[in-house]
Design a protein around this motif. Sequence first.
Motif, PDB file in Angstrom:
ATOM      1  N   GLU A 149      28.915  35.467  40.556  1.00 58.23           N
ATOM      2  CA  GLU A 149      29.317  36.487  41.606  1.00 58.23           C
ATOM      3  C   GLU A 149      28.095  36.915  42.539  1.00 58.23           C
ATOM      4  O   GLU A 149      28.390  37.113  44.130  1.00 58.23           O
ATOM      5  CB  GLU A 149      29.798  37.766  40.976  1.00 58.23           C
ATOM      6  CG  GLU A 149      31.206  37.376  40.168  1.00 58.23           C
ATOM      7  CD  GLU A 149      31.671  38.562  39.331  1.00 58.23           C
ATOM      8  OE1 GLU A 149      30.967  39.644  39.257  1.00 58.23           O
ATOM      9  OE2 GLU A 149      32.685  38.571  39.001  1.00 58.23           O
ATOM     10  N   THR A 175      31.316  42.374  43.601  1.00 55.92           N
ATOM     11  CA  THR A 175      31.193  41.629  42.592  1.00 55.92           C
ATOM     12  C   THR A 175      31.709  42.350  41.369  1.00 55.92           C
ATOM     13  O   THR A 175      32.600  43.678  41.625  1.00 55.92           O
ATOM     14  CB  THR A 175      29.760  41.584  42.258  1.00 55.92           C
ATOM     15  OG1 THR A 175      29.308  42.803  41.944  1.00 55.92           O
ATOM     16  CG2 THR A 175      28.923  40.808  43.203  1.00 55.92           C
ATOM     17  N   THR A 200      37.035  36.927  47.604  1.00 51.88           N
ATOM     18  CA  THR A 200      36.805  37.565  46.701  1.00 51.88           C
ATOM     19  C   THR A 200      37.369  37.581  45.214  1.00 51.88           C
ATOM     20  O   THR A 200      36.667  37.411  44.189  1.00 51.88           O
ATOM     21  CB  THR A 200      36.697  39.065  47.010  1.00 51.88           C
ATOM     22  OG1 THR A 200      35.910  39.313  48.014  1.00 51.88           O
ATOM     23  CG2 THR A 200      36.233  40.166  46.113  1.00 51.88           C
ATOM     24  N   THR A 245      36.912  33.915  43.719  1.00 49.40           N
ATOM     25  CA  THR A 245      35.607  33.977  43.259  1.00 49.40           C
ATOM     26  C   THR A 245      35.278  34.524  41.770  1.00 49.40           C
ATOM     27  O   THR A 245      34.703  33.903  40.920  1.00 49.40           O
ATOM     28  CB  THR A 245      34.286  34.377  44.095  1.00 49.40           C
ATOM     29  OG1 THR A 245      34.370  33.832  45.239  1.00 49.40           O
ATOM     30  CG2 THR A 245      32.980  34.503  43.460  1.00 49.40           C
ATOM     31  N   SER A 246      35.982  35.712  41.857  1.00 47.42           N
ATOM     32  CA  SER A 246      35.966  36.440  40.408  1.00 47.42           C
ATOM     33  C   SER A 246      36.839  35.761  39.286  1.00 47.42           C
ATOM     34  O   SER A 246      36.679  35.937  38.125  1.00 47.42           O
ATOM     35  CB  SER A 246      36.397  37.948  40.573  1.00 47.42           C
ATOM     36  OG  SER A 246      37.916  37.972  41.053  1.00 47.42           O
ATOM     37  N   SER A 286      34.492  33.141  38.112  1.00 43.61           N
ATOM     38  CA  SER A 286      33.294  33.601  37.368  1.00 43.61           C
ATOM     39  C   SER A 286      33.772  34.024  36.032  1.00 43.61           C
ATOM     40  O   SER A 286      33.151  34.036  35.018  1.00 43.61           O
ATOM     41  CB  SER A 286      32.905  34.957  38.222  1.00 43.61           C
ATOM     42  OG  SER A 286      33.435  35.967  38.222  1.00 43.61           O
TER      43      SER A 286
END
Length: 176
Positions: free
Chosen positions: A26, A38, A123, A126-127, A130
């Motif tokens: 993140e 993040t 966003t 990506t999360s 992750s």
Amino acid sequence: MNKIKDRLIAGALSGIAANVVKIGIEHASKTFGYTEETGMDKAAGFFLSPSKVMTPKGKLIGFIGDTTIAGALGVFASYLMTITGKDYYALKGLTIGNMSWSTMYGVMASLGSTTTKSDEPNTYLTSLISHTAFGITKAYILVNIADSGIFKPHYQALGKPKEESDSASVKSSNNS
């Protein structure tokens, strides 16, 4: 090497250690401008107004909140694997990671539990990545630091054991 024999400690440590991977993904994504926030930003938003999330104390609160959630998810994984066993641990970890993502970023965020509000798909993608990496890493660490004995349930399976159910069916047919 001595392995950890306590489910709670092994789970918490695996969750906290795996959170380093999640935070790294993140942070790199935010540093390169791919995402707006993040998990730590989101966690800080559980407690603080948007103007205080990015302050030094806000970042500390976000780190503590995010790490606490990671440790709790590690404990959950430890107890889940006590019930289900450690086979397919990567798939179990992936599932827990993705469930936590959908709960935190989907359900709780839409209910207004955090003050951070990104509307950028990058966003959230990506999360998701992750959290997937977090879940798999957490499960990997857990099965490698914990004593294998903690993954064996210490209770009798639900229902009747095979021998008991066989003898019960014989008795019932004899009574007919």
